[in-house]
Design an enzyme around this catalytic site. Structure first.
Site, PDB file in Angstrom:
ATOM      1  N   GLU A  72      -5.762  -6.632   1.692  1.00 56.55           N
ATOM      2  CA  GLU A  72      -4.782  -5.571   1.967  1.00 56.55           C
ATOM      3  C   GLU A  72      -5.310  -4.496   2.911  1.00 56.55           C
ATOM      4  O   GLU A  72      -6.355  -3.886   2.660  1.00 56.55           O
ATOM      5  CB  GLU A  72      -4.332  -4.905   0.659  1.00 56.55           C
ATOM      6  CG  GLU A  72      -3.279  -3.833   0.866  1.00 56.55           C
ATOM      7  CD  GLU A  72      -2.611  -3.375  -0.414  1.00 56.55           C
ATOM      8  OE1 GLU A  72      -1.885  -2.363  -0.377  1.00 56.55           O
ATOM      9  OE2 GLU A  72      -2.796  -4.039  -1.465  1.00 56.55           O
TER      10      GLU A  72
ATOM     11  N   LYS B 294       2.470  -5.760  -2.872  1.00 53.58           N
ATOM     12  CA  LYS B 294       2.990  -5.465  -4.200  1.00 53.58           C
ATOM     13  C   LYS B 294       3.919  -6.591  -4.595  1.00 53.58           C
ATOM     14  O   LYS B 294       4.917  -6.853  -3.922  1.00 53.58           O
ATOM     15  CB  LYS B 294       3.738  -4.123  -4.184  1.00 53.58           C
ATOM     16  CG  LYS B 294       4.235  -3.653  -5.523  1.00 53.58           C
ATOM     17  CD  LYS B 294       3.112  -3.440  -6.521  1.00 53.58           C
ATOM     18  CE  LYS B 294       2.201  -2.301  -6.137  1.00 53.58           C
ATOM     19  NZ  LYS B 294       1.161  -2.061  -7.167  1.00 53.58           N
TER      20      LYS B 294
END
Length: 398
Positions: free
Chosen positions: A210, A226
């Protein structure tokens, strides 16, 4: 706060650099020449300290709108930068929560590297002679974790927060050198920010996919992740069809848009990609890309204050979510949920330290969690955190 010196190439031993984002063509031509270690008890603003320390050692990033240039013939190549989640909370003036379970690990590390004409020798294969990892002990029981999920749901019902990310911790005793185990973690496929960093009495390994914040083609870029499911065809279909996961994801995208807007040129924030499902090892994950043009004169310190800690591991609104985290999590986040990457004259690329483990003198530490919304099922959230941690535990055990 500690600094090393003198600031010359001959000052420190050469080691092959395994920091996320270090220029691949330079890695065997780098030597550490200066280091800053800072802990929250030292006082001061870690974002400002990082920017000033970098500038003092030849990496000036006080205006990110001015493109720099990386020259392998120049002395300075760039620097590794690590910032803990606690340091990020500190920059916002909010409580960092419970103390870190790995207190020897600093909250800010900046390591400056110079080019050298003496290439480092190829390191021997990593060998974990005598490596043994004992049983893991979780910082909270499944029942305590589930109760924390219920507490967040109650806060959402009161209107205190829209979403809060809860992170659990586990530690295991070890014998031997932990660095080869952490290097195995950093080498996982899809680890965009795979790398290691270590200092006296501590080491960390990161396998994060990420992007917390990067500067790419003159734009600020963040890629929040997410939403997670097992990497099976059914798991992918379930993630794409989940209204709960999509709503949670969109809330974090909005938060990231707001974070970037604080330091962006007016009207330049945009969502380049929304809810793209990608594979990381044995998991499907939903990722978006948000970008913006930096405001005139934006420096590294103000950028770190705007984006740290990352929205995908805090919640929305960020300050209210951090208050929930401080009240509910039994131990600090340590090496996890912070930032790790590279700052050079020409680039900035920091990953969010998920999928991250750290070692102190006695214990190996690991963190895992997930985002909680009103629709969250406590048992499912406990199971998701365990599913995220299980393959990393197995890998670290070797």
């Amino acid at each position: 706060m500690t600094r090393n010196g003198p600031d010359v190439v001959e000052a420190l031993p050469q080691v092959e650099v395994d920091t996320p984002g270090a220029p691949p063509g330079c890695r065997r031509r780098l030597v550490e020449t200066a280091r800053l270690n800072w802990s929250a008890t030292d006082g001061g603003d870690p974002a400002d300290l990082a920017q000033r320390f970098l500038a003092a050692h030849g990496v000036t990033r006080d205006d990110l709108t001015r493109p720099g240039r990386h020259d392998p013939d120049d002395a300075v190549c760039g620097a590794a930068l690590y910032l803990s989640a606690a340091a990020g909370a500190y920059t916002l003036g909010v409580s960092p929560g419970a103390p870190s379970p790995a207190p020897t690990l600093p909250d800010l590390v900046v390591v400056v590297y110079h080019h050298t004409d003496r290439p480092t020798p190829t390191p021997p294969p990593a060998h974990a002679g005598g490596w043994r990892l004992g049983p893991w002990r979780d910082s909270w029981t499944p029942a305590a974790h589930a109760a924390a999920v219920d507490a967040v749901r109650a806060a959402i019902a009161r209107g205190d927060v829209y979403q809060t990310n809860l992170v659990g911790h586990a530690a295991a005793p070890y014998t031997g050198d932990p660095r080869p185990a952490l290097a195995r973690l950093a080498a996982l496929p899809g680890a965009r920010y795979g790398g290691t960093l270590h200092g006296p009495g501590w080491a960390l390994g990161c396998a994060s996919p990420e992007t917390l914040i990067a500067v790419e083609h003159g734009r600020l870029v963040t890629r929040p992740i997410k939403g997670t499911r097992p990497a099976t065809p059914a798991g992918r279909r379930e993630l794409l069809a989940s209204a709960k996961e999509r709503a949670e994801h969109v809330m974090i995208v909005d938060l990231e848009r707001n974070d970037l807007a604080r330091v962006a040129r007016t009207g330049s924030v945009r969502v380049d990609e929304l809810f793209a499902v990608r594979r990381w090892c044995d998991l499907w994950q939903a990722e978006s890309t948000v970008s913006a043009a930096p405001a005139d004169g934006l420096g590294l310190a103000d950028l770190l204050r705007a984006v740290c800690p990352g929205g995908s591991v805090t919640g929305a609104p960020k300050r209210a979510a951090l208050a929930q985290i401080a009240a509910l999590e039994p131990v600090g986040r340590g090496a996890s949920m912070g930032a790790l990457g590279w700052v050079g004259p020409d680039r900035l690329d920091l990953g969010l330290t998920i999928r991250t483990a750290a070692a102190d003198g006695d214990l190996l530490h690991l963190w895992a969690g997930g985002g909680i919304t009103w629709d969250s099922d406590p048992a499912a959230e406990v199971a998701e955190a365990a599913a995220k941690a299980a393959p990393i535990r197995a890998l670290l055990a070797g």
